[in-house]
Design a protein around this motif. Structure first.
Motif, mmCIF file in Angstrom:
data_model
loop_
_atom_site.group_PDB
_atom_site.id
_atom_site.type_symbol
_atom_site.label_atom_id
_atom_site.label_comp_id
_atom_site.label_asym_id
_atom_site.label_seq_id
_atom_site.Cartn_x
_atom_site.Cartn_y
_atom_site.Cartn_z
ATOM 1 N N SER A 80 0.144 7.170 2.104
ATOM 2 C CA SER A 80 0.598 8.391 1.432
ATOM 3 C C SER A 80 2.109 8.587 1.547
ATOM 4 N N ALA A 81 2.718 8.198 2.673
ATOM 5 C CA ALA A 81 4.165 8.342 2.826
ATOM 6 C C ALA A 81 4.907 7.380 1.899
ATOM 7 N N CYS A 82 4.423 6.140 1.811
ATOM 8 C CA CYS A 82 5.034 5.165 0.895
ATOM 9 C C CYS A 82 4.883 5.651 -0.555
ATOM 10 N N TYR A 83 3.705 6.144 -0.869
ATOM 11 C CA TYR A 83 3.455 6.668 -2.219
ATOM 12 C C TYR A 83 4.461 7.751 -2.570
ATOM 13 N N LEU A 84 4.669 8.658 -1.632
ATOM 14 C CA LEU A 84 5.608 9.756 -1.869
ATOM 15 C C LEU A 84 7.028 9.235 -2.082
ATOM 16 N N ASN A 85 7.458 8.289 -1.254
ATOM 17 C CA ASN A 85 8.815 7.752 -1.367
ATOM 18 C C ASN A 85 9.029 6.998 -2.677
#
Length: 280
Positions: A80-85
């Motif tokens: 989810s963090a990679c997706y957001l970035n």
């Protein structure tokens, strides 16, 4: 269907079981994942605190690599963090041509350029909207009947980009869980933040937040997540033993895949009650 796959650093480290189960699940569903060649870290949450421009360049480089590989395929991101970035960088580049030109100056020595054409999609977006529900129902044969699951989304796959679900009342996991024959726990904690990285510097914050979340899970047989940080927090701050699995692990077990192939021996929480139920 075919997708470009961006695992990110967590899935090659602390969340290796997430990576294994994603690959096994998509193989079982008949989909093809192509790794983005030479991908690098997206900057996680640290880069923004160090250098705002760097926090765009890092995910932009991965988008450029994706475009160089195949502009017709979506980029599938489990973390989810990679997706957001990646999603935020794509939006910034599309809205700011001067920023895009500056980023491309940095990428030029590696013969890369980013146009931000490729779509960035979270794993849950792909599974819930690209036909996986019907295929899971066909292959699972109600293997999880009698099982009650608490779906936990966390916050970063839902906010600030309300791309595929309601950020306050998320439901995108429901159909996937029910496709296995299992029931979905009716609760309102699925989109509540677990404390994320704050818990690494202030463990008490994470402990209190996770305690509230898991208390609401009640008698659910398992909690299912789609975020490496949520999985880590839900597993390490448990007020009482609760099996916590990644969604691809749960779906993979429902499809009859082995716990070993799904990395179930790597989970921190005790998921033996889930494995024994599937085996019985």
């Amino acid at each position: 269907m075919d997708y470009l796959y961006y695992p990110g650093c967590s899935l090659e480290g602390t969340a290796n079981e997430y990576d294994l189960s994603c690959r096994e699940l998509f193989k079982a569903l008949g989909d093809c994942l192509t790794d983005i060649p030479d991908w690098t870290c997206c900057g996680a949450t640290a880069a923004q605190c160090v250098d705002a421009f760097l926090s765009v360049v890092l995910p932009a480089r991965n988008l450029a690599l994706a475009e160089k590989t195949d502009t017709d395929l979506d980029v599938l991101v489990p973390c989810s963090a990679c997706y957001l970035n990646l999603k935020k960088a794509r939006q910034d580049l599309l809205e700011n041509s001067a920023l895009q030109a500056r980023v491309n100056q940095v990428l030029a020595p590696d013969e890369l350029a980013v146009n931000a054409f490729v779509r960035v999609r979270h794993l849950l977006d792909v599974l819930s909207r690209d036909g996986a529900v019907d295929r899971v129902a066909e292959l699972a044969e109600n293997r999880m009947k009698g099982f009650v699951v608490a779906p936990y989304y966390g916050c970063q796959c839902l906010r600030p980009f309300a791309e595929f679900d309601d950020p306050e009342q998320p439901r995108s996991m429901d159909a996937l869980i029910r496709a296995t024959g299992a029931d979905v726990l009716a609760w309102d904690m699925g989109g509540v933040c677990c404390g994320a990285s704050t818990a690494t510097t202030k463990p008490q914050v994470g402990k209190e937040r996770v305690g509230r979340i898991l208390d609401q899970a009640g008698d659910a047989h398992a909690v299912v997540t789609v975020c490496p940080m949520c999985q880590m927090n839900l597993e390490r701050f448990q007020p009482r033993p609760v099996p916590v699995l990644y969604l691809p692990q749960f779906l993979g077990l429902a499809l009859g895949l082995s716990g070993k192939s799904l990395g179930c021996d790597m989970n921190l929480s005790d998921i033996r009650p889930v494995l024994s139920r599937v085996a019985s």
